[in-house]
Design a protein around this motif. Structure first.
Motif, PDB file in Angstrom:
ATOM      1  N   ASP A  18       0.901  -1.310   0.084  1.00 44.48           N
ATOM      2  CA  ASP A  18       0.111   0.134  -0.080  1.00 44.48           C
ATOM      3  C   ASP A  18       0.837   1.350   0.001  1.00 44.48           C
ATOM      4  OD1 ASP A  18      -2.267  -1.285  -0.048  1.00 44.48           O
ATOM      5  OD2 ASP A  18      -2.982  -0.961   1.855  1.00 44.48           O
ATOM      6  N   LEU A  19       2.208   1.199   0.511  1.00 44.86           N
ATOM      7  CA  LEU A  19       2.834   2.488   0.700  1.00 44.86           C
ATOM      8  C   LEU A  19       3.209   2.865  -0.632  1.00 44.86           C
ATOM      9  CD1 LEU A  19       5.544   1.980   3.701  1.00 44.86           C
ATOM     10  CD2 LEU A  19       3.481   3.441   3.469  1.00 44.86           C
ATOM     11  N   LEU A  20       3.235   1.999  -1.747  1.00 43.69           N
ATOM     12  CA  LEU A  20       3.832   2.292  -3.220  1.00 43.69           C
ATOM     13  C   LEU A  20       2.463   2.380  -4.033  1.00 43.69           C
ATOM     14  CD1 LEU A  20       7.121   0.134  -3.157  1.00 43.69           C
ATOM     15  CD2 LEU A  20       6.894   2.703  -2.755  1.00 43.69           C
ATOM     16  N   GLN A  21       1.455   2.451  -3.588  1.00 43.17           N
ATOM     17  CA  GLN A  21       0.171   2.463  -4.464  1.00 43.17           C
ATOM     18  C   GLN A  21       0.199   3.556  -5.357  1.00 43.17           C
ATOM     19  OE1 GLN A  21      -3.132   2.930  -1.876  1.00 43.17           O
ATOM     20  NE2 GLN A  21      -2.773   4.775  -1.064  1.00 43.17           N
ATOM     21  N   ASP A  22       0.831   4.467  -5.413  1.00 39.99           N
ATOM     22  CA  ASP A  22       0.911   5.611  -6.466  1.00 39.99           C
ATOM     23  C   ASP A  22       1.852   5.299  -7.415  1.00 39.99           C
ATOM     24  OD1 ASP A  22      -0.710   7.177  -4.889  1.00 39.99           O
ATOM     25  OD2 ASP A  22       1.032   8.376  -4.089  1.00 39.99           O
ATOM     26  N   TRP A  23       2.550   3.944  -7.368  1.00 40.88           N
ATOM     27  CA  TRP A  23       3.505   3.573  -8.593  1.00 40.88           C
ATOM     28  C   TRP A  23       3.291   2.185  -8.955  1.00 40.88           C
ATOM     29  CZ3 TRP A  23       5.026   6.012  -4.159  1.00 40.88           C
ATOM     30  CH2 TRP A  23       5.376   7.478  -4.271  1.00 40.88           C
ATOM     31  N   TYR A  24       3.237   1.960 -10.199  1.00 35.05           N
ATOM     32  CA  TYR A  24       3.515   0.573 -10.626  1.00 35.05           C
ATOM     33  C   TYR A  24       4.582  -0.114 -10.085  1.00 35.05           C
ATOM     34  CZ  TYR A  24       0.042   2.168 -14.444  1.00 35.05           C
ATOM     35  OH  TYR A  24      -0.908   2.941 -15.216  1.00 35.05           O
ATOM     36  N   HIS A  25       4.407  -1.203  -9.319  1.00 35.26           N
ATOM     37  CA  HIS A  25       5.583  -1.885  -8.854  1.00 35.26           C
ATOM     38  C   HIS A  25       5.030  -3.284  -8.351  1.00 35.26           C
ATOM     39  CE1 HIS A  25       3.133  -1.121  -5.162  1.00 35.26           C
ATOM     40  NE2 HIS A  25       3.794  -1.884  -4.610  1.00 35.26           N
ATOM     41  N   GLY A  26       5.962  -4.155  -8.136  1.00 35.37           N
ATOM     42  CA  GLY A  26       5.687  -5.600  -7.659  1.00 35.37           C
ATOM     43  C   GLY A  26       6.823  -6.133  -7.326  1.00 35.37           C
ATOM     44  N   PHE A  27       6.805  -7.213  -6.313  1.00 31.17           N
ATOM     45  CA  PHE A  27       7.790  -8.182  -5.859  1.00 31.17           C
ATOM     46  C   PHE A  27       7.393  -9.498  -6.303  1.00 31.17           C
ATOM     47  CE2 PHE A  27       7.626  -4.693  -2.546  1.00 31.17           C
ATOM     48  CZ  PHE A  27       8.798  -4.197  -2.432  1.00 31.17           C
ATOM     49  N   PHE A  28       7.971  -9.919  -7.388  1.00 34.15           N
ATOM     50  CA  PHE A  28       7.462 -11.048  -8.197  1.00 34.15           C
ATOM     51  C   PHE A  28       8.312 -12.347  -7.495  1.00 34.15           C
ATOM     52  CE2 PHE A  28       7.235  -7.440 -11.053  1.00 34.15           C
ATOM     53  CZ  PHE A  28       6.277  -7.926 -12.049  1.00 34.15           C
ATOM     54  N   THR A  29       7.507 -13.276  -7.696  1.00 35.28           N
ATOM     55  CA  THR A  29       7.799 -14.720  -7.090  1.00 35.28           C
ATOM     56  C   THR A  29       8.428 -15.303  -8.344  1.00 35.28           C
ATOM     57  OG1 THR A  29       5.643 -15.595  -8.139  1.00 35.28           O
ATOM     58  CG2 THR A  29       5.563 -14.592  -5.795  1.00 35.28           C
ATOM     59  N   ARG A  30       9.003 -16.727  -7.686  1.00 34.85           N
ATOM     60  CA  ARG A  30       9.606 -17.631  -8.455  1.00 34.85           C
ATOM     61  C   ARG A  30       8.902 -18.144  -9.688  1.00 34.85           C
ATOM     62  NH1 ARG A  30      10.920 -23.102  -5.350  1.00 34.85           N
ATOM     63  NH2 ARG A  30      11.463 -23.700  -7.607  1.00 34.85           N
ATOM     64  N   GLN A  31       7.360 -18.029  -9.336  1.00 40.01           N
ATOM     65  CA  GLN A  31       6.838 -18.676 -10.829  1.00 40.01           C
ATOM     66  C   GLN A  31       6.966 -17.797 -12.092  1.00 40.01           C
ATOM     67  OE1 GLN A  31       5.307 -18.589  -7.483  1.00 40.01           O
ATOM     68  NE2 GLN A  31       5.570 -20.820  -7.886  1.00 40.01           N
ATOM     69  N   PHE A  32       7.615 -16.642 -12.126  1.00 41.80           N
ATOM     70  CA  PHE A  32       7.861 -16.011 -13.238  1.00 41.80           C
ATOM     71  C   PHE A  32       9.195 -16.229 -13.647  1.00 41.80           C
ATOM     72  CE2 PHE A  32       4.723 -13.330 -10.863  1.00 41.80           C
ATOM     73  CZ  PHE A  32       4.009 -12.726 -12.008  1.00 41.80           C
ATOM     74  N   TRP A  33      10.022 -16.844 -13.077  1.00 41.79           N
ATOM     75  CA  TRP A  33      11.417 -17.444 -13.528  1.00 41.79           C
ATOM     76  C   TRP A  33      11.148 -18.364 -14.773  1.00 41.79           C
ATOM     77  CZ3 TRP A  33      16.687 -17.180 -12.453  1.00 41.79           C
ATOM     78  CH2 TRP A  33      17.276 -17.920 -12.984  1.00 41.79           C
ATOM     79  N   PRO A  34      11.937 -18.237 -15.808  1.00 39.64           N
ATOM     80  CA  PRO A  34      13.178 -17.433 -15.914  1.00 39.64           C
ATOM     81  C   PRO A  34      13.193 -16.406 -16.608  1.00 39.64           C
ATOM     82  CG  PRO A  34      13.308 -19.005 -17.744  1.00 39.64           C
ATOM     83  CD  PRO A  34      11.774 -19.246 -17.002  1.00 39.64           C
ATOM     84  N   GLN A  35      11.984 -15.499 -16.660  1.00 46.54           N
ATOM     85  CA  GLN A  35      11.873 -14.208 -17.435  1.00 46.54           C
ATOM     86  C   GLN A  35      12.833 -13.033 -16.634  1.00 46.54           C
ATOM     87  OE1 GLN A  35       7.901 -12.741 -18.595  1.00 46.54           O
ATOM     88  NE2 GLN A  35       6.913 -14.349 -17.154  1.00 46.54           N
ATOM     89  N   THR A  36      13.176 -12.047 -17.398  1.00 44.99           N
ATOM     90  CA  THR A  36      14.100 -11.054 -17.010  1.00 44.99           C
ATOM     91  C   THR A  36      12.999  -9.607 -17.160  1.00 44.99           C
ATOM     92  OG1 THR A  36      14.676 -10.745 -19.153  1.00 44.99           O
ATOM     93  CG2 THR A  36      15.902 -12.339 -17.839  1.00 44.99           C
ATOM     94  N   PRO A  37      13.786  -8.623 -16.638  1.00 48.17           N
ATOM     95  CA  PRO A  37      12.889  -7.482 -16.700  1.00 48.17           C
ATOM     96  C   PRO A  37      12.349  -6.902 -18.238  1.00 48.17           C
ATOM     97  CG  PRO A  37      14.707  -7.189 -14.946  1.00 48.17           C
ATOM     98  CD  PRO A  37      14.890  -8.559 -15.787  1.00 48.17           C
ATOM     99  N   GLU A  38      13.166  -7.516 -18.970  1.00 44.81           N
ATOM    100  CA  GLU A  38      12.630  -7.074 -20.230  1.00 44.81           C
ATOM    101  C   GLU A  38      11.246  -7.366 -20.699  1.00 44.81           C
ATOM    102  OE1 GLU A  38      16.851  -6.031 -19.888  1.00 44.81           O
ATOM    103  OE2 GLU A  38      15.915  -8.271 -19.460  1.00 44.81           O
ATOM    104  N   THR A  39      10.998  -8.648 -19.941  1.00 43.45           N
ATOM    105  CA  THR A  39       9.632  -9.286 -20.397  1.00 43.45           C
ATOM    106  C   THR A  39       8.610  -8.607 -19.023  1.00 43.45           C
ATOM    107  OG1 THR A  39      10.174 -11.238 -19.762  1.00 43.45           O
ATOM    108  CG2 THR A  39      10.382 -10.886 -22.016  1.00 43.45           C
TER     109      THR A  39
END
Length: 264
Positions: A18-39
């Protein structure tokens, strides 16, 4: 106390604060592996420019203007990024270390920091804050979310490692004792200490997340400006990679997109 929420992106869960609700943000999980920031950036803001560095467990914090030109084979060595214009997606990766995302509610600028024990002992988060201040931020406008990381109760370290971190949060007026045991004894007497006891000789438990909170509060941030995610990478193997648990070099990513100056 700030609330944390699971959101679904690309069919998988990521954590927001909630503190960062003004920004698009996220702490991603291992389920997104092996994607990188480019995707992964598309899960936050497909129009944002991807910014990342080669992490080296230091305290170097850079702005995108300091980085090699896009598509360069080189990648700058650093462990933190601060935005220098809107629309920048700043990324860090971690597997037990603390991913720290910072937003400025007045200017819209942000920071992303990889804070393991080495970086924390070198006060990387205060270094990032000072860079934000140099770009016009005021401490009272900052909000900080410390994402999923290894919890103190399961992070056994040597006394010298804990003391290196501990020396950064002992008030300067008391000096920094030369003796590691004295540093830890001082800290363990304090409420909400980042240092916990351990039965093994020469070992203690260290909560790097709490050490970073201490550093931020000593800078002048109020407790309500800082939130720590209630998730442990070591203990939640279904959601997070943990180097301490498996010894494998796999990571999850954390990102935040800078905005323009606040209008509210």
């Amino acid at each position: 106390m700030a609330n944390w929420h699971w959101q679904t992106r690309q069919g998988q869960d990521l954590l927001t604060c909630d503190l960062l609700q003004d920004w698009y943000h996220g702490f991603f999980t291992r389920q997104f592996w092996p994607q990188t920031p480019e995707t992964l950036t598309a899960a936050l803001d497909a129009t944002a420019a991807v910014q990342r560095v080669k992490q080296v467990h230091g305290n170097q914090v850079l702005a995108p203007a300091d980085l090699p030109v896009p598509d360069s084979a080189e990648m700058a060595e650093a462990d933190g990024l601060v935005s220098d214009r809107p629309g920048q997606a700043l990324w860090v990766c971690s597997a037990d270390c603390s991913p720290v995302l910072i937003g400025d509610r007045a200017t819209g600028q942000v920071a992303a920091i990889h804070a393991g024990w080495r970086g924390t002992a070198q006060v990387i988060v205060p270094v990032a804050v000072s860079k934000l201040q140099a770009q016009g931020s005021r401490l009272e406008d900052l909000v900080v979310a410390i994402g999923p990381a290894i919890a103190g109760e399961v992070y056994q370290v040597s006394v010298d490692v804990a003391a290196a971190v501990g020396r950064t949060i002992i008030p300067q007026s008391l000096g920094s004792p030369d003796n590691d045991e004295a540093v830890l004894a001082d800290l363990q007497q304090r409420e909400n200490s980042p240092v916990l006891g351990d039965d093994a000789p020469g070992k203690v438990r260290l909560d790097v997340r709490l050490a970073n909170r201490w550093q931020l509060e000593q800078l002048g941030l109020r407790p309500e400006q800082v939130a720590i995610a209630p998730h442990c990478t070591f203990q939640e193997g279904d959601r997070f990679f943990s180097y301490r648990r498996t010894g494998e070099k796999q990571v999850q990513w954390s990102g935040i997109v800078s905005q323009g100056a606040a209008t509210h």
